[in-house]
Design a protein around this motif. Structure first.
Motif, mmCIF file in Angstrom:
data_model
loop_
_atom_site.group_PDB
_atom_site.id
_atom_site.type_symbol
_atom_site.label_atom_id
_atom_site.label_comp_id
_atom_site.label_asym_id
_atom_site.label_seq_id
_atom_site.Cartn_x
_atom_site.Cartn_y
_atom_site.Cartn_z
ATOM 1 N N PRO A 195 0.826 -1.213 0.000
ATOM 2 C CA PRO A 195 0.000 0.000 0.000
ATOM 3 C C PRO A 195 0.860 1.264 0.000
ATOM 4 O O PRO A 195 0.539 2.245 -0.680
ATOM 5 N N PHE A 196 1.959 1.223 0.748
ATOM 6 C CA PHE A 196 2.898 2.339 0.772
ATOM 7 C C PHE A 196 3.499 2.572 -0.612
ATOM 8 O O PHE A 196 3.513 3.694 -1.123
ATOM 9 N N VAL A 197 3.978 1.484 -1.228
ATOM 10 C CA VAL A 197 4.598 1.580 -2.553
ATOM 11 C C VAL A 197 3.573 2.069 -3.583
ATOM 12 O O VAL A 197 3.871 2.940 -4.406
ATOM 13 N N GLY A 198 2.359 1.519 -3.525
ATOM 14 C CA GLY A 198 1.315 1.927 -4.471
ATOM 15 C C GLY A 198 0.972 3.399 -4.350
ATOM 16 O O GLY A 198 0.835 4.107 -5.357
ATOM 17 N N ALA A 199 0.832 3.899 -3.116
ATOM 18 C CA ALA A 199 0.535 5.315 -2.916
ATOM 19 C C ALA A 199 1.692 6.183 -3.398
ATOM 20 O O ALA A 199 1.485 7.226 -4.021
ATOM 21 N N PHE A 200 2.915 5.733 -3.142
ATOM 22 C CA PHE A 200 4.086 6.488 -3.586
ATOM 23 C C PHE A 200 4.134 6.578 -5.109
ATOM 24 O O PHE A 200 4.318 7.654 -5.679
ATOM 25 N N VAL A 201 3.937 5.445 -5.776
ATOM 26 C CA VAL A 201 3.967 5.427 -7.246
ATOM 27 C C VAL A 201 2.826 6.277 -7.805
ATOM 28 O O VAL A 201 3.012 7.048 -8.753
ATOM 29 N N GLY A 202 1.642 6.151 -7.220
ATOM 30 C CA GLY A 202 0.508 6.959 -7.674
ATOM 31 C C GLY A 202 0.783 8.443 -7.566
ATOM 32 O O GLY A 202 0.471 9.223 -8.474
ATOM 33 N N GLU A 203 1.374 8.851 -6.467
ATOM 34 C CA GLU A 203 1.706 10.266 -6.283
ATOM 35 C C GLU A 203 2.819 10.716 -7.228
ATOM 36 O O GLU A 203 2.807 11.848 -7.704
ATOM 37 N N ALA A 256 5.708 14.918 -9.772
ATOM 38 C CA ALA A 256 7.057 14.347 -9.715
ATOM 39 C C ALA A 256 7.845 14.855 -8.505
ATOM 40 O O ALA A 256 9.046 15.027 -8.566
ATOM 41 N N ASP A 257 7.174 15.083 -7.400
ATOM 42 C CA ASP A 257 7.835 15.544 -6.180
ATOM 43 C C ASP A 257 7.915 14.365 -5.210
ATOM 44 O O ASP A 257 6.923 13.978 -4.595
ATOM 45 N N SER A 258 9.110 13.813 -5.078
ATOM 46 C CA SER A 258 9.262 12.613 -4.250
ATOM 47 C C SER A 258 8.997 12.894 -2.772
ATOM 48 O O SER A 258 8.537 12.017 -2.044
ATOM 49 N N GLY A 259 9.247 14.088 -2.314
ATOM 50 C CA GLY A 259 8.987 14.439 -0.917
ATOM 51 C C GLY A 259 7.499 14.390 -0.600
ATOM 52 O O GLY A 259 7.086 13.815 0.418
ATOM 53 N N LYS A 260 6.685 14.987 -1.470
ATOM 54 C CA LYS A 260 5.229 14.965 -1.273
ATOM 55 C C LYS A 260 4.689 13.546 -1.446
ATOM 56 O O LYS A 260 3.777 13.140 -0.738
ATOM 57 N N ALA A 261 5.253 12.823 -2.402
ATOM 58 C CA ALA A 261 4.808 11.444 -2.635
ATOM 59 C C ALA A 261 5.123 10.572 -1.420
ATOM 60 O O ALA A 261 4.300 9.751 -1.010
ATOM 61 N N LEU A 262 6.295 10.768 -0.827
ATOM 62 C CA LEU A 262 6.674 10.005 0.358
ATOM 63 C C LEU A 262 5.758 10.332 1.537
ATOM 64 O O LEU A 262 5.332 9.440 2.273
ATOM 65 N N LYS A 263 5.419 11.590 1.672
ATOM 66 C CA LYS A 263 4.526 12.009 2.760
ATOM 67 C C LYS A 263 3.132 11.398 2.578
ATOM 68 O O LYS A 263 2.546 10.874 3.522
ATOM 69 N N ALA A 264 2.602 11.436 1.363
ATOM 70 C CA ALA A 264 1.282 10.856 1.086
ATOM 71 C C ALA A 264 1.296 9.343 1.270
ATOM 72 O O ALA A 264 0.349 8.758 1.811
ATOM 73 N N ALA A 265 2.379 8.700 0.845
ATOM 74 C CA ALA A 265 2.496 7.250 1.004
ATOM 75 C C ALA A 265 2.556 6.878 2.487
ATOM 76 O O ALA A 265 1.981 5.869 2.904
ATOM 77 N N THR A 266 3.205 7.686 3.284
ATOM 78 C CA THR A 266 3.239 7.450 4.727
ATOM 79 C C THR A 266 1.829 7.537 5.312
ATOM 80 O O THR A 266 1.449 6.727 6.166
ATOM 81 N N GLY A 267 1.050 8.497 4.846
ATOM 82 C CA GLY A 267 -0.340 8.611 5.289
ATOM 83 C C GLY A 267 -1.158 7.389 4.915
ATOM 84 O O GLY A 267 -1.972 6.903 5.709
ATOM 85 N N ALA A 268 -0.935 6.881 3.710
ATOM 86 C CA ALA A 268 -1.647 5.675 3.276
ATOM 87 C C ALA A 268 -1.268 4.483 4.137
ATOM 88 O O ALA A 268 -2.131 3.703 4.555
ATOM 89 N N LEU A 269 0.013 4.340 4.426
ATOM 90 C CA LEU A 269 0.475 3.230 5.246
ATOM 91 C C LEU A 269 -0.098 3.332 6.663
ATOM 92 O O LEU A 269 -0.596 2.349 7.212
ATOM 93 N N LEU A 270 -0.046 4.511 7.244
ATOM 94 C CA LEU A 270 -0.595 4.691 8.591
ATOM 95 C C LEU A 270 -2.100 4.444 8.612
ATOM 96 O O LEU A 270 -2.624 3.856 9.563
#
Length: 157
Positions: free
Chosen positions: A105-113, A118-132
């Motif tokens: 789920p983390f990887v999927g949210a990161f890839v989707g973002e 193309a901002d890896s920082g925002k994508a990482l933050k959103a993926a963390t939210g999905a994982l949590l």
């Protein structure tokens, strides 16, 4: 006949607990079936109010389980792409058990973002939210299944 219903109830409890981590299996509703089966025995250990209360809790947790990861993604600045990626990652994780169900789920949210922006920082933050969010949903389902298991064991005694 009571013994058969109790055995089927135990199987439902086990399947319900497995369903807490496997998104394809609705864990709490299957565990709730164990209470219904126990209610069909000669013991009738639970009141109608008790059964309705648990039904409402199971329904609420089941609905929230689908909403919490999306809320987590959005709360951490994610888009619809991140939410869809989280959902797709969750299903992909089913084939990569046991850790895939947590990581994907983390990887999927990161890839989707990353597809959306193309901002890896925002994508990482959103993926963390999905994982949590995903882990929060699993935690809620496990708590409900434990409560159902305790009620079942109490009812059998």
């Amino acid at each position: 006949m009571d013994s058969i219903l109790i055995i089927i109830g135990i199987v439902a409890l086990i399947a319900g607990i497995i369903g807490c981590v496997a998104p394809v299996i609705p864990g709490p509703p299957i565990a709730y079936i164990a209470l219904i089966l126990l209610q069909c025995t000669d013991k009738h250990p639970f009141s109608t109010g008790f059964m309705i209360c648990f039904f409402v809790i199971v329904a609420a947790v089941t609905v929230l389980d689908y909403l919490i990861p999306t809320w987590g993604t959005r709360k951490f600045g994610g888009s619809k792409y991140g939410s869809v990626g989280c959902l797709l990652g969750t299903f992909a994780g089913l084939f990569l058990m046991p850790w895939g169900i947590i990581v994907m789920p983390f990887v999927g949210a990161f890839v989707g973002e990353m597809i959306y922006q193309a901002d890896s920082g925002k994508a990482l933050k959103a993926a963390t939210g999905a994982l949590l969010g995903f882990l929060g949903g699993v935690f809620c389902k496990i708590l409900v299944c434990i409560a159902i298991t305790v009620a079942f064991v109490w009812g059998v005694w």
